[in-house]
Scaffold this motif. Structure first.
Motif, PDB file in Angstrom:
ATOM      1  N   HIS A 154      74.908   4.560 -21.567  1.00 54.59           N
ATOM      2  CA  HIS A 154      73.883   4.686 -22.591  1.00 54.59           C
ATOM      3  C   HIS A 154      74.144   5.905 -23.470  1.00 54.59           C
ATOM      4  O   HIS A 154      73.993   5.845 -24.687  1.00 54.59           O
ATOM      5  CB  HIS A 154      72.509   4.764 -21.943  1.00 54.59           C
ATOM      6  N   GLN A 155      74.558   6.994 -22.848  1.00 57.26           N
ATOM      7  CA  GLN A 155      74.827   8.208 -23.631  1.00 57.26           C
ATOM      8  C   GLN A 155      75.950   7.981 -24.629  1.00 57.26           C
ATOM      9  O   GLN A 155      75.878   8.421 -25.774  1.00 57.26           O
ATOM     10  CB  GLN A 155      75.212   9.356 -22.695  1.00 57.26           C
ATOM     11  N   ARG A 156      76.983   7.255 -24.167  1.00 57.28           N
ATOM     12  CA  ARG A 156      78.103   6.980 -25.071  1.00 57.28           C
ATOM     13  C   ARG A 156      77.631   6.126 -26.239  1.00 57.28           C
ATOM     14  O   ARG A 156      77.986   6.383 -27.397  1.00 57.28           O
ATOM     15  CB  ARG A 156      79.231   6.270 -24.312  1.00 57.28           C
ATOM     16  N   ALA A 157      76.801   5.106 -25.933  1.00 55.74           N
ATOM     17  CA  ALA A 157      76.321   4.220 -26.998  1.00 55.74           C
ATOM     18  C   ALA A 157      75.491   5.000 -28.003  1.00 55.74           C
ATOM     19  O   ALA A 157      75.595   4.787 -29.218  1.00 55.74           O
ATOM     20  CB  ALA A 157      75.499   3.082 -26.391  1.00 55.74           C
ATOM     21  N   GLU A 158      74.663   5.936 -27.499  1.00 61.78           N
ATOM     22  CA  GLU A 158      73.828   6.706 -28.412  1.00 61.78           C
ATOM     23  C   GLU A 158      74.688   7.622 -29.273  1.00 61.78           C
ATOM     24  O   GLU A 158      74.470   7.744 -30.482  1.00 61.78           O
ATOM     25  CB  GLU A 158      72.784   7.513 -27.647  1.00 61.78           C
ATOM     26  N   ALA A 159      75.709   8.223 -28.639  1.00 59.21           N
ATOM     27  CA  ALA A 159      76.606   9.092 -29.408  1.00 59.21           C
ATOM     28  C   ALA A 159      77.316   8.278 -30.490  1.00 59.21           C
ATOM     29  O   ALA A 159      77.480   8.745 -31.626  1.00 59.21           O
ATOM     30  CB  ALA A 159      77.616   9.747 -28.472  1.00 59.21           C
ATOM     31  N   ALA A 160      77.712   7.039 -30.154  1.00 59.54           N
ATOM     32  CA  ALA A 160      78.390   6.191 -31.135  1.00 59.54           C
ATOM     33  C   ALA A 160      77.440   5.842 -32.284  1.00 59.54           C
ATOM     34  O   ALA A 160      77.835   5.837 -33.456  1.00 59.54           O
ATOM     35  CB  ALA A 160      78.899   4.923 -30.461  1.00 59.54           C
ATOM     36  N   ALA A 161      76.166   5.573 -31.934  1.00 64.33           N
ATOM     37  CA  ALA A 161      75.178   5.243 -32.967  1.00 64.33           C
ATOM     38  C   ALA A 161      74.967   6.421 -33.900  1.00 64.33           C
ATOM     39  O   ALA A 161      74.875   6.254 -35.127  1.00 64.33           O
ATOM     40  CB  ALA A 161      73.862   4.830 -32.309  1.00 64.33           C
ATOM     41  N   VAL A 162      74.909   7.623 -33.319  1.00 63.02           N
ATOM     42  CA  VAL A 162      74.729   8.822 -34.152  1.00 63.02           C
ATOM     43  C   VAL A 162      75.953   9.001 -35.050  1.00 63.02           C
ATOM     44  O   VAL A 162      75.824   9.300 -36.246  1.00 63.02           O
ATOM     45  CB  VAL A 162      74.488  10.066 -33.267  1.00 63.02           C
ATOM     46  N   ALA A 163      77.146   8.768 -34.485  1.00 68.04           N
ATOM     47  CA  ALA A 163      78.366   8.930 -35.279  1.00 68.04           C
ATOM     48  C   ALA A 163      78.372   7.964 -36.458  1.00 68.04           C
ATOM     49  O   ALA A 163      78.729   8.332 -37.586  1.00 68.04           O
ATOM     50  CB  ALA A 163      79.587   8.706 -34.395  1.00 68.04           C
ATOM     51  N   ARG A 164      77.957   6.738 -36.209  1.00 66.54           N
ATOM     52  CA  ARG A 164      77.901   5.739 -37.277  1.00 66.54           C
ATOM     53  C   ARG A 164      76.911   6.170 -38.361  1.00 66.54           C
ATOM     54  O   ARG A 164      77.194   6.083 -39.560  1.00 66.54           O
ATOM     55  CB  ARG A 164      77.471   4.403 -36.662  1.00 66.54           C
TER      56      ARG A 164
END
Lengths: 310, 499
Positions: free
Chosen positions: A158-168
């Protein structure tokens, strides 16, 4: 060389929308080419937004079929097969096919990947700019958070997905020059920034078709030029097809590959911008009758009335 | 002298060294404190008696704890390891003492938990580093920690200051009563404050929770600890039942239907006498126990077990801690959910439902989860209410309760956890304080009862509040995620929701 005929992303067939006795759109056909910027124009009240709302599922059309095919154009045979099957969408011959008229609005955004903006901007005013872009990635994040259960435990996935969403989101904020205002509430932005943010938010849904309802309304010439550049980069850089309603003819003529003209709920012209601009029916309907001709007609009418008088 | 390239020390080596040092310090400290004991012998002489075993035990305990802390560094893995270790120690002591088989089994279970913590820690440590913290977050964290600590110490402070008889009123009428409403306010805050769905029938879920415990315990003899989650699940189920018909409603219509739902539950409870015993209610509901140990004066009661003198305040203090933990659980879950996609979807729904749908947010599921989760916490509070009163009747679940809870949420500032807690203290604590103002009788005459005027005072306070702070006590909204600076969003930009 017309992509909308060879490789349509979306084909609208026989779309009719009635509100009680009023027919807003009648027997409307159009195709949106894959990788095109398509403009839907027409005078006020012509039914452009109604077509938009039918495509994005906010209205259920009275009649008609709206078929959207991911990857490459669907054969008529496949579309007919899906229509008969009674299903809303299917994967046929390796491509995903959607009948938008059967799908709910959120499904069209989530599954068929059609994102939209609104004529009157609909940002989440009380949420920050960053939050607006994160909410747009709701479905991807929801899956990554294991429908909230993994998210409650804050698992690495989940943390990785959130970091990816923030990056996008950060990537988009940089593209629309709003990175400095990421932590400000969206409602506090100036009007032009809100317009761009709404487009970025729609792009964060990861769409194949982006529907923009009057994106240039209320923008100054400089902001209009920025918008034009943004739309081109969305088409060329992200490979997303764009369908837009617009009154600002300079924007329409500059960016569109294909123009469809509506008047009184009927299509009156369809083609490349240059052809449409010269179409006499479009000039008559959209810009009104030629001034000079009108004056001559009025003068002869007066002369006739004067002659009749005793 | 030192080797040019010292080989990197493994985690185990580091932890062992650290633990050895801690053990040494412990020995040094415990040597004068624990290792000797002075005692008077028969001749009234003071003799020193060695007590090396105590010192050894302390050294061993510190060594093991420090070693584990060095090896398991993620707090989530520690959250698994600590109960595991405690269970293992408890099992071990049980095995050495009264019952070997049960003790060994418990110890094994504890060791398994402890063992699981190691791979969990290894996995969690690979996770990406968390985003930067905001400037103010450390201070607010400290403040919250202090507040929670004060709440945990409150009953003991009251007990020492006022004694068992004098502190009962403070722990029960102020502590427990306020905390119930804090919890209800936090539960309703999910529905009204975050999702923006105006719910005027929240008391229905409180009633469902209370009757769930009352009926399950009196009919089937199910214990409170089993009933508590069941009450939450049943209330959540009723939340979904209410959610379905009101999905398409907005504003005033939503408020009316939810209000009707609350009344329906109450009237069914009144009229379906076979089920709920009507107006008479359900009495002699089993009282709360200390994990199976009753709070009685008997030999097997709580007081006797812990070698205390029996007083009824023990139960009240336990109830206080129970509701405190439930309320803190509600708060923790809500705060966590706000930072998850579902919580952001709730707030986005409050801001603009149409925009939500255009972004692919399933608004049906989003609304139903808000109703279900809000109802679940109401159900927990209801089960607590039943076990505290050991009597429930429909009288306790009237519309005025819903209105009070909603007033707490609105007064606190919709969506703000701190604001809701403050509003609950003001509203419920305020009512209790009115009962204290006996001196007013000297001014207005003996028949004057200030508590009778509480509704009038609340009405006035509400009007004044809405003039001076129309968005509630805490009107700003804290963003759920930020890039560089955590800045509160002004209340004027945040929408109240459409329902």
């Amino acid at each position: 060389m017309s992509r909308w005929l060879d490789d349509p992303l979306l084909s609208v067939e026989g779309l009719t929308m009635r509100f009680g006795g009023l027919t807003a759109v009648s027997d409307f056909h159009m195709r949106v080419g894959r990788g095109d910027i398509t403009a839907l124009i027409g005078p006020n009240g012509a039914g452009k937004t109604t077509v938009f709302n039918c495509i994005t599922g906010f209205y259920k059309p009275t009649q008609g079929r709206l078929a959207l095919a991911h990857a490459d154009a669907a054969s008529t045979h496949d579309v007919d097969a899906l229509t008969r099957s009674g299903r809303r969408f299917a994967s046929m011959g390796g491509r995903d096919l959607f009948l938008l008229e059967r799908m709910a609005d959120y499904e069209i955004a989530a599954r068929a990947r059609v994102a939209r903006t609104f004529q009157n901007i609909r940002l989440f005013a009380g949420m920050t700019v960053l939050e607006n872009l994160i909410v747009a990635q709701h479905n991807a994040l929801m899956r990554a958070s294991g429908l909230t259960f993994f998210g409650l435990l804050n698992t690495p996935g989940h943390q990785r997905a959130e970091a990816a969403a923030v990056a996008r989101a950060v990537g988009w904020l940089e593209r629309i020059n709003l990175i400095g205002r990421a932590d400000d509430p969206a409602g506090a932005l100036p009007y032009g920034d809100q317009r761009r943010l709404e487009i970025a938010r729609a792009m964060c849904v990861d769409p194949v078709l982006l529907c923009l309802d009057e994106p240039a309304a209320g923008l100054n010439p400089r902001e209009s030029a920025q918008l034009t550049a943004l739309l081109r980069s969305i088409r060329d850089h992200d490979g997303v097809s764009v369908l837009l309603i617009e009154h600002d003819m300079s924007v329409v003529m500059q960016v569109s590959d294909h123009v469809v003209v509506l008047d009184y709920g009927r299509k009156i012209a369809d083609g490349a911008p240059q052809e449409v601009r010269e179409d006499p029916r479009v000039i008559a309907a959209y810009l009104g009758v030629d001034d000079e001709a009108e004056v001559i007609a009025a003068e002869s009418e007066i002369a006739r009335l004067a002659g009749e008088a005793p | 002298m030192a080797a040019p390239t010292a080989p990197p020390r493994s985690r185990l080596q580091t932890a062992l060294g650290d633990a050895g040092f801690a053990a040494l310090v412990t020995f040094g400290l415990s040597f004068p404190l624990l290792a000797f004991r002075t005692e008077q012998d028969m001749q009234n002489r003071l003799v020193v008696e060695p007590r090396w075993s105590w010192s050894l035990a302390a050294v061993l305990a510190i060594f093991c704890a420090r070693l584990l802390a060095g090896l398991i560094q993620d707090w989530r893995a520690r959250a698994l390891a600590i109960p595991g270790a405690l269970v293992a120690i408890y099992g071990g002591s049980l095995a050495l003492g009264p019952s070997f088989s049960a003790g060994a089994l418990t110890a094994c279970a504890g060791l398994v938990l402890l063992a699981l913590a190691f791979p969990l820690d290894a996995r969690l440590r690979q996770a990406p580093a968390p985003a930067a913290r905001s400037e103010g977050s450390d201070r607010s964290r400290l403040f919250a920690l202090g507040g929670v600590l004060a709440l945990f110490l409150f009953p003991f402070v009251m007990l020492t200051l006022l004694g068992p008889a004098g502190s009962l009123k403070w722990i029960n009428n102020y502590g427990v009563q306020i905390l119930i409403y804090v919890m209800l306010g936090w539960g309703l805050n999910i529905v009204v404050g975050l999702a923006g769905l105006l719910d005027l029938g929240y008391v229905a879920f409180y009633a469902v929770g209370a009757y769930s415990y009352a009926l399950l315990s009196t009919t089937f003899g199910i214990s409170f600890w089993l009933c508590l989650p069941l009450a939450g699940i049943l209330a959540a189920f009723w939340g979904v039942i209410l959610g379905f018909p009101v999905l398409r409603l907005r504003g005033d219509y939503l408020a009316i239907v939810t209000m009707a739902f609350g009344e329906i539950i109450r009237i069914v409870l009144i009229n379906w006498t076979d089920f709920s015993n009507g107006y008479a209610g359900i009495s002699s509901i089993p009282r709360v126990t200390f994990f199976g140990v009753p709070f009685t004066a008997n030999e097997d009661g709580f007081a006797a077990l812990f070698g205390l003198e029996f007083t009824p305040i023990h139960r009240t203090i336990f109830l206080y801690f129970l509701i405190l933990c439930l309320a803190l659980l509600t708060n923790a879950v809500t705060l966590r959910l706000r930072r998850l996609p579902i919580g952001r979807a709730w707030e986005a729904l409050r801001e603009d439902e149409i925009a939500c749908r255009s972004l692919g947010v399933n608004t049906v599921n989003t609304k139903l989860t808000a109703f279900a989760l809000g109802a679940m916490f109401g159900g927990f509070a209801g089960a607590f209410f039943a076990v505290r009163q050991n009597f429930v009747s429909p009288e306790s679940f009237t519309f005025i309760e819903s209105a009070t809870i909603l007033a707490i949420v609105v007064l606190g500032g919709m969506g703000s956890q701190v604001g809701v807690a403050l509003a609950a203290v003001a509203m419920i604590g305020g009512t209790e304080i009115l009962r204290e103002l006996d001196f007013l009788k000297h001014i207005f005459g003996g028949s004057f009862d200030p508590a009778q005027y509480r509704m009038l005072i609340f009405g006035l306070a509400m009007v004044v509040m809405m003039i001076w702070k129309p968005r509630g006590l805490i009107s700003t909204r804290a963003p759920s995620i930020f890039l560089k600076h955590k800045r509160a969003v002004a209340g004027s930009l945040v929408r109240e929701g459409h329902g």
